[in-house]
Design a protein around this motif. Structure first.
Motif, PDB file in Angstrom:
ATOM      1  N   LEU A   8     -17.965  -0.277   1.128  1.00 52.17           N
ATOM      2  CA  LEU A   8     -17.016  -0.446   2.236  1.00 52.17           C
ATOM      3  C   LEU A   8     -16.067  -1.622   2.002  1.00 52.17           C
ATOM      4  CD1 LEU A   8     -19.282   0.325   5.322  1.00 52.17           C
ATOM      5  CD2 LEU A   8     -17.614   1.833   4.194  1.00 52.17           C
ATOM      6  N   HIS A   9     -16.462  -2.593   1.206  1.00 49.80           N
ATOM      7  CA  HIS A   9     -15.545  -3.692   0.867  1.00 49.80           C
ATOM      8  C   HIS A   9     -14.307  -3.135   0.158  1.00 49.80           C
ATOM      9  CE1 HIS A   9     -18.156  -7.057   1.971  1.00 49.80           C
ATOM     10  NE2 HIS A   9     -19.150  -6.297   1.523  1.00 49.80           N
ATOM     11  N   ASP A  10     -14.498  -2.156  -0.705  1.00 54.75           N
ATOM     12  CA  ASP A  10     -13.372  -1.508  -1.386  1.00 54.75           C
ATOM     13  C   ASP A  10     -12.575  -0.637  -0.421  1.00 54.75           C
ATOM     14  OD1 ASP A  10     -14.151  -2.646  -3.804  1.00 54.75           O
ATOM     15  OD2 ASP A  10     -15.342  -0.892  -4.379  1.00 54.75           O
ATOM     16  N   VAL A  11     -13.295   0.117   0.398  1.00 59.48           N
ATOM     17  CA  VAL A  11     -12.634   1.025   1.347  1.00 59.48           C
ATOM     18  C   VAL A  11     -11.680   0.249   2.246  1.00 59.48           C
ATOM     19  CG1 VAL A  11     -13.024   2.553   3.339  1.00 59.48           C
ATOM     20  CG2 VAL A  11     -14.496   2.737   1.314  1.00 59.48           C
ATOM     21  N   PHE A  12     -12.119  -0.908   2.733  1.00 58.68           N
ATOM     22  CA  PHE A  12     -11.322  -1.681   3.690  1.00 58.68           C
ATOM     23  C   PHE A  12     -10.541  -2.826   3.047  1.00 58.68           C
ATOM     24  CE2 PHE A  12     -14.639   0.033   6.668  1.00 58.68           C
ATOM     25  CZ  PHE A  12     -13.777   0.885   7.326  1.00 58.68           C
ATOM     26  N   GLU A  13     -10.324  -2.780   1.749  1.00 56.77           N
ATOM     27  CA  GLU A  13      -9.649  -3.880   1.059  1.00 56.77           C
ATOM     28  C   GLU A  13      -8.257  -4.163   1.628  1.00 56.77           C
ATOM     29  OE1 GLU A  13      -9.222  -2.908  -3.075  1.00 56.77           O
ATOM     30  OE2 GLU A  13      -8.051  -1.124  -2.671  1.00 56.77           O
ATOM     31  N   ARG A  14      -7.545  -3.162   2.068  1.00 59.07           N
ATOM     32  CA  ARG A  14      -6.185  -3.379   2.615  1.00 59.07           C
ATOM     33  C   ARG A  14      -6.215  -3.841   4.065  1.00 59.07           C
ATOM     34  NH1 ARG A  14      -3.136   1.262  -0.616  1.00 59.07           N
ATOM     35  NH2 ARG A  14      -3.219   0.208  -2.623  1.00 59.07           N
ATOM     36  N   PHE A  15      -7.350  -3.688   4.713  1.00 57.84           N
ATOM     37  CA  PHE A  15      -7.524  -4.185   6.084  1.00 57.84           C
ATOM     38  C   PHE A  15      -7.835  -5.678   6.048  1.00 57.84           C
ATOM     39  CE2 PHE A  15     -10.776  -4.928   9.489  1.00 57.84           C
ATOM     40  CZ  PHE A  15      -9.880  -5.017  10.543  1.00 57.84           C
ATOM     41  N   GLY A  16      -8.682  -6.071   5.131  1.00 52.27           N
ATOM     42  CA  GLY A  16      -9.068  -7.466   5.028  1.00 52.27           C
ATOM     43  C   GLY A  16     -10.544  -7.587   4.727  1.00 52.27           C
ATOM     44  N   PRO A  17     -11.012  -8.824   4.583  1.00 51.20           N
ATOM     45  CA  PRO A  17     -12.415  -9.026   4.217  1.00 51.20           C
ATOM     46  C   PRO A  17     -13.361  -8.584   5.333  1.00 51.20           C
ATOM     47  CG  PRO A  17     -11.377 -11.122   4.711  1.00 51.20           C
ATOM     48  CD  PRO A  17     -10.291 -10.083   4.740  1.00 51.20           C
ATOM     49  N   ILE A  18     -14.469  -8.003   4.917  1.00 55.33           N
ATOM     50  CA  ILE A  18     -15.500  -7.592   5.867  1.00 55.33           C
ATOM     51  C   ILE A  18     -16.836  -8.175   5.421  1.00 55.33           C
ATOM     52  CG2 ILE A  18     -14.310  -5.445   6.493  1.00 55.33           C
ATOM     53  CD1 ILE A  18     -16.542  -4.005   4.753  1.00 55.33           C
ATOM     54  N   THR A  19     -17.750  -8.245   6.359  1.00 53.39           N
ATOM     55  CA  THR A  19     -19.129  -8.604   6.064  1.00 53.39           C
ATOM     56  C   THR A  19     -20.026  -7.574   6.718  1.00 53.39           C
ATOM     57  OG1 THR A  19     -19.259 -10.068   7.981  1.00 53.39           O
ATOM     58  CG2 THR A  19     -18.681 -11.090   5.869  1.00 53.39           C
ATOM     59  N   ALA A  20     -21.211  -7.393   6.162  1.00 54.57           N
ATOM     60  CA  ALA A  20     -22.190  -6.457   6.709  1.00 54.57           C
ATOM     61  C   ALA A  20     -23.469  -7.222   7.023  1.00 54.57           C
ATOM     62  CB  ALA A  20     -22.462  -5.342   5.712  1.00 54.57           C
ATOM     63  N   HIS A  21     -24.013  -6.979   8.201  1.00 52.87           N
ATOM     64  CA  HIS A  21     -25.253  -7.632   8.629  1.00 52.87           C
ATOM     65  C   HIS A  21     -26.230  -6.570   9.107  1.00 52.87           C
ATOM     66  CE1 HIS A  21     -23.269 -11.550   8.516  1.00 52.87           C
ATOM     67  NE2 HIS A  21     -22.253 -10.976   9.136  1.00 52.87           N
ATOM     68  N   ARG A  22     -27.479  -6.706   8.680  1.00 51.13           N
ATOM     69  CA  ARG A  22     -28.512  -5.759   9.094  1.00 51.13           C
ATOM     70  C   ARG A  22     -28.698  -5.796  10.606  1.00 51.13           C
ATOM     71  NH1 ARG A  22     -31.591  -3.353   5.403  1.00 51.13           N
ATOM     72  NH2 ARG A  22     -31.582  -4.187   3.295  1.00 51.13           N
ATOM     73  N   MET A  23     -28.877  -4.605  11.171  1.00 53.13           N
ATOM     74  CA  MET A  23     -29.185  -4.500  12.595  1.00 53.13           C
ATOM     75  C   MET A  23     -29.789  -3.138  12.893  1.00 53.13           C
ATOM     76  SD  MET A  23     -25.412  -4.028  14.295  1.00 53.13           S
ATOM     77  CE  MET A  23     -25.893  -2.949  15.628  1.00 53.13           C
ATOM     78  N   PHE A  24     -30.886  -3.104  13.596  1.00 55.36           N
ATOM     79  CA  PHE A  24     -31.506  -1.870  14.082  1.00 55.36           C
ATOM     80  C   PHE A  24     -31.614  -0.774  13.020  1.00 55.36           C
ATOM     81  CE2 PHE A  24     -29.017  -3.699  17.665  1.00 55.36           C
ATOM     82  CZ  PHE A  24     -30.090  -4.258  18.340  1.00 55.36           C
ATOM     83  N   GLY A  25     -32.009  -1.116  11.828  1.00 53.30           N
ATOM     84  CA  GLY A  25     -32.174  -0.122  10.783  1.00 53.30           C
ATOM     85  C   GLY A  25     -30.878   0.285  10.095  1.00 53.30           C
ATOM     86  N   GLY A  26     -29.766  -0.302  10.491  1.00 57.83           N
ATOM     87  CA  GLY A  26     -28.475  -0.026   9.872  1.00 57.83           C
ATOM     88  C   GLY A  26     -27.770  -1.332   9.577  1.00 57.83           C
ATOM     89  N   HIS A  27     -26.451  -1.294   9.635  1.00 62.15           N
ATOM     90  CA  HIS A  27     -25.645  -2.492   9.393  1.00 62.15           C
ATOM     91  C   HIS A  27     -24.477  -2.545  10.376  1.00 62.15           C
ATOM     92  CE1 HIS A  27     -27.655  -2.045   5.486  1.00 62.15           C
ATOM     93  NE2 HIS A  27     -27.550  -3.349   5.430  1.00 62.15           N
ATOM     94  N   GLY A  28     -24.195  -3.725  10.873  1.00 61.35           N
ATOM     95  CA  GLY A  28     -22.967  -3.974  11.602  1.00 61.35           C
ATOM     96  C   GLY A  28     -21.916  -4.412  10.599  1.00 61.35           C
ATOM     97  N   ILE A  29     -20.691  -3.907  10.746  1.00 59.05           N
ATOM     98  CA  ILE A  29     -19.589  -4.261   9.853  1.00 59.05           C
ATOM     99  C   ILE A  29     -18.621  -5.136  10.645  1.00 59.05           C
ATOM    100  CG2 ILE A  29     -17.769  -3.385   8.339  1.00 59.05           C
ATOM    101  CD1 ILE A  29     -20.686  -2.567   7.533  1.00 59.05           C
ATOM    102  N   TYR A  30     -18.363  -6.330  10.109  1.00 61.30           N
ATOM    103  CA  TYR A  30     -17.590  -7.349  10.813  1.00 61.30           C
ATOM    104  C   TYR A  30     -16.322  -7.727  10.059  1.00 61.30           C
ATOM    105  CZ  TYR A  30     -21.864  -8.160  13.490  1.00 61.30           C
ATOM    106  OH  TYR A  30     -22.964  -8.014  14.292  1.00 61.30           O
ATOM    107  N   HIS A  31     -15.318  -8.109  10.833  1.00 66.05           N
ATOM    108  CA  HIS A  31     -14.081  -8.695  10.308  1.00 66.05           C
ATOM    109  C   HIS A  31     -13.765  -9.872  11.222  1.00 66.05           C
ATOM    110  CE1 HIS A  31     -10.068  -8.977   8.588  1.00 66.05           C
ATOM    111  NE2 HIS A  31      -9.568  -8.951   9.808  1.00 66.05           N
ATOM    112  N   ASP A  32     -13.493 -11.019  10.644  1.00 65.04           N
ATOM    113  CA  ASP A  32     -13.228 -12.240  11.424  1.00 65.04           C
ATOM    114  C   ASP A  32     -14.323 -12.498  12.462  1.00 65.04           C
ATOM    115  OD1 ASP A  32     -10.953 -12.856  10.018  1.00 65.04           O
ATOM    116  OD2 ASP A  32      -9.568 -12.006  11.498  1.00 65.04           O
ATOM    117  N   GLY A  33     -15.569 -12.203  12.097  1.00 64.00           N
ATOM    118  CA  GLY A  33     -16.700 -12.476  12.971  1.00 64.00           C
ATOM    119  C   GLY A  33     -16.917 -11.496  14.098  1.00 64.00           C
TER     120      GLY A  33
END
Length: 114
Positions: A8-33
């Motif tokens: 997903l870092h590649d997918v959203f490269e033109r949107f901007g930096p993202i981070t992924a954090h584990r949550m409830f068996g999946g991941h939350g995807i964040y931009h600017d927190g």
């Protein structure tokens, strides 16, 4: 992280930096927190609200659902269109709309606390 969330870092490269954090068996995807997407079972869901939910509905994309004690719960995230994985500009456009929905939700929470 999984290969999927790393991609997903590649997918959203033109949107901007993202981070992924584990949550409830999946991941939350964040931009600017701020969480604007989630991943569950290797499926990407994007934040929706009254202003952008029509975009998802026109594409025939459904909401994220989970079972809670025998009751199906839907939250304000909808499946992302498959096309965005092949088109970085399209991915950025969808991400911006979902990030804007997350910003609106955050602003609404702040207003309700005052």
């Amino acid at each position: 992280m999984s290969e999927y969330t790393d991609y997903l870092h590649d997918v959203f490269e033109r949107f901007g930096p993202i981070t992924a954090h584990r949550m409830f068996g999946g991941h939350g995807i964040y931009h600017d927190g701020l969480m604007f997407a989630l991943v569950s079972d290797e499926t990407l869901y994007l934040k929706a609200d009254a202003e952008n939910v029509g975009d998802f509905e026109r594409e025939g994309l459904g909401p994220f659902e989970y079972d809670k004690g025998g009751k199906v719960i839907q939250i304000a995230y909808y499946q992302a269109p498959e096309d965005l994985f092949e088109d970085r500009e399209l991915a950025a456009a969808w991400a911006r709309r979902s990030f804007d929905a997350a910003l609106r939700a955050q602003a609404g929470k702040r207003k309700s606390r005052t």
